[in-house]
Design an enzyme around this catalytic site. Structure first.
Site, PDB file in Angstrom:
ATOM      1  N   HIS A 140       0.542  -1.209  -0.083  1.00 59.17           N
ATOM      2  CA  HIS A 140      -0.014   0.042   0.142  1.00 59.17           C
ATOM      3  C   HIS A 140       0.823   1.191   0.074  1.00 59.17           C
ATOM      4  O   HIS A 140       0.695   2.317  -0.919  1.00 59.17           O
ATOM      5  CB  HIS A 140      -1.060  -0.006   1.156  1.00 59.17           C
ATOM      6  CG  HIS A 140      -1.727   1.299   1.455  1.00 59.17           C
ATOM      7  ND1 HIS A 140      -2.994   1.459   1.068  1.00 59.17           N
ATOM      8  CD2 HIS A 140      -1.283   2.323   2.092  1.00 59.17           C
ATOM      9  CE1 HIS A 140      -3.311   2.783   1.531  1.00 59.17           C
ATOM     10  NE2 HIS A 140      -2.292   3.231   1.833  1.00 59.17           N
ATOM     11  N   GLU A 141       1.843   1.399   0.908  1.00 59.57           N
ATOM     12  CA  GLU A 141       2.690   2.426   0.900  1.00 59.57           C
ATOM     13  C   GLU A 141       3.563   2.642  -0.378  1.00 59.57           C
ATOM     14  O   GLU A 141       3.738   3.881  -0.817  1.00 59.57           O
ATOM     15  CB  GLU A 141       3.651   2.378   2.236  1.00 59.57           C
ATOM     16  CG  GLU A 141       2.901   2.394   3.468  1.00 59.57           C
ATOM     17  CD  GLU A 141       2.245   3.549   3.710  1.00 59.57           C
ATOM     18  OE1 GLU A 141       2.463   4.593   3.158  1.00 59.57           O
ATOM     19  OE2 GLU A 141       1.030   3.450   4.233  1.00 59.57           O
ATOM     20  N   HIS A 193       1.639   4.198  -3.077  1.00 57.90           N
ATOM     21  CA  HIS A 193       1.516   5.869  -2.935  1.00 57.90           C
ATOM     22  C   HIS A 193       2.871   6.115  -3.957  1.00 57.90           C
ATOM     23  O   HIS A 193       2.429   7.535  -4.584  1.00 57.90           O
ATOM     24  CB  HIS A 193       1.728   6.156  -1.404  1.00 57.90           C
ATOM     25  CG  HIS A 193       0.297   6.143  -0.591  1.00 57.90           C
ATOM     26  ND1 HIS A 193      -0.791   6.778  -1.126  1.00 57.90           N
ATOM     27  CD2 HIS A 193       0.341   5.550   0.402  1.00 57.90           C
ATOM     28  CE1 HIS A 193      -1.696   6.665  -0.201  1.00 57.90           C
ATOM     29  NE2 HIS A 193      -1.187   5.968   0.828  1.00 57.90           N
ATOM     30  N   GLU A 218      -5.669   7.125  -0.882  1.00 65.90           N
ATOM     31  CA  GLU A 218      -5.672   5.997  -0.270  1.00 65.90           C
ATOM     32  C   GLU A 218      -6.492   4.733  -0.638  1.00 65.90           C
ATOM     33  O   GLU A 218      -6.019   3.749  -0.896  1.00 65.90           O
ATOM     34  CB  GLU A 218      -6.388   6.133   1.366  1.00 65.90           C
ATOM     35  CG  GLU A 218      -5.673   7.429   2.039  1.00 65.90           C
ATOM     36  CD  GLU A 218      -4.409   6.707   2.549  1.00 65.90           C
ATOM     37  OE1 GLU A 218      -4.060   5.608   2.232  1.00 65.90           O
ATOM     38  OE2 GLU A 218      -3.694   7.661   2.906  1.00 65.90           O
TER      39      GLU A 218
END
Length: 266
Positions: A124-125, A128, A187
């Site tokens: 997920h990070e 980004h 997100e």
């Protein structure tokens, strides 16, 4: 404040303005080059390493490195070296910064109970970064005048070089992807991209839903720092559930090529 329009135009001239699309097709305005954003990420990471205690636990570092390296190995630009650091902190948090930097707090490892759940967060990070979300957030800040107000204050204080002024306008430091929170649309985009990354890297995507269930339980009614601007737990889990049919085949295909499992000795 009369200087703001002049400074804003100057910043646009220096950085340029690119209208583009995110990997999921969402419109983005990016004011800064990849080189500038990478420099911001590197500067932020150095500051964080000075402020936080870096873990010296070799076993823990090997485990986090293993998960992170498998995630970054499936990126389109997998030749980029990624710097992975574990921080001794009770924070339930992790982050990735432009330029190839990943930070994981030991508090997260009490909630992410296995390699697949840790891969959910790291995927997920990293998503980004892949989707240029830091550039987008700093650009939004610039366009709404936040960055330029900081520059105006710096200028009014006197004794500030042009380079220092420009760096203040860019929002250097931990504002990059750290103080400036991502929006909910970003997100959700990172959720979609992150679960695909973890599946391609050979991590079980069904564990992503378990991870966020664990997150929802963490701290009772108080959400962990990682969730400060995230979608609701139910919304996130529903989205991840809908993604399973798409990503499970990627996970199964990657299992045949998987050479390394990530384990932590307890």
């Amino acid at each position: 404040m009369k200087l703001l329009p002049v400074l804003f135009v100057s910043a646009l001239a220096l950085t340029g303005c690119a209208a583009t699309e995110s990997p999921t097709g969402r419109n983005q305005i990016l004011l800064f080059s990849s080189q500038e954003i990478d420099q911001m990420g590197a500067s932020s990471f150095e500051q964080i390493k000075k402020q936080e205690k870096v873990s010296q636990d070799a076993n823990l570092n090997r485990y986090v490195d293993c998960v992170a390296n498998r995630i970054t190995s499936v990126l389109p630009t997998s030749n980029l070296p990624w710097d992975v650091v574990v921080f001794e902190s009770p924070q339930v948090n992790a982050f990735a910064l432009p330029g190839g930097h990943i930070g994981v707090y030991t508090g997260l490892l009490k909630v992410a109970e296995n390699e697949d759940q840790l891969a959910t967060v790291i995927g997920h990070e990293v998503a980004h970064v892949l989707a240029n979300h830091s550039n987008e957030q700093v650009s939004r800040s610039q366009m709404t005048g936040v960055g330029m107000q900081l520059a105006d204050v710096a200028l009014g204080a006197g004794g500030v070089s042009n380079k220092d002024l420009y760096m203040a306008a860019l929002g250097l430091g931990t504002q990059v992807g750290f103080i400036l929170p991502y929006g909910r649309e970003q997100e959700s985009e990172a959720d979609v991209m992150g679960v695909e990354l973890m599946a391609r890297a050979g991590f079980d995507p069904s564990q992503s839903m378990v991870l966020w269930q664990n997150m929802a339980k963490q701290g009772g009614g108080q959400s962990p720092e990682l969730l400060s601007t995230h979608p609701s737990h139910d919304h996130r889990i529903d989205d991840l559930s809908n993604m399973q049919a798409q990503v499970v085949p990627l996970y199964k295909a990657s299992q045949a090529q998987l050479k390394q499992a990530c384990r932590i000795d307890k």
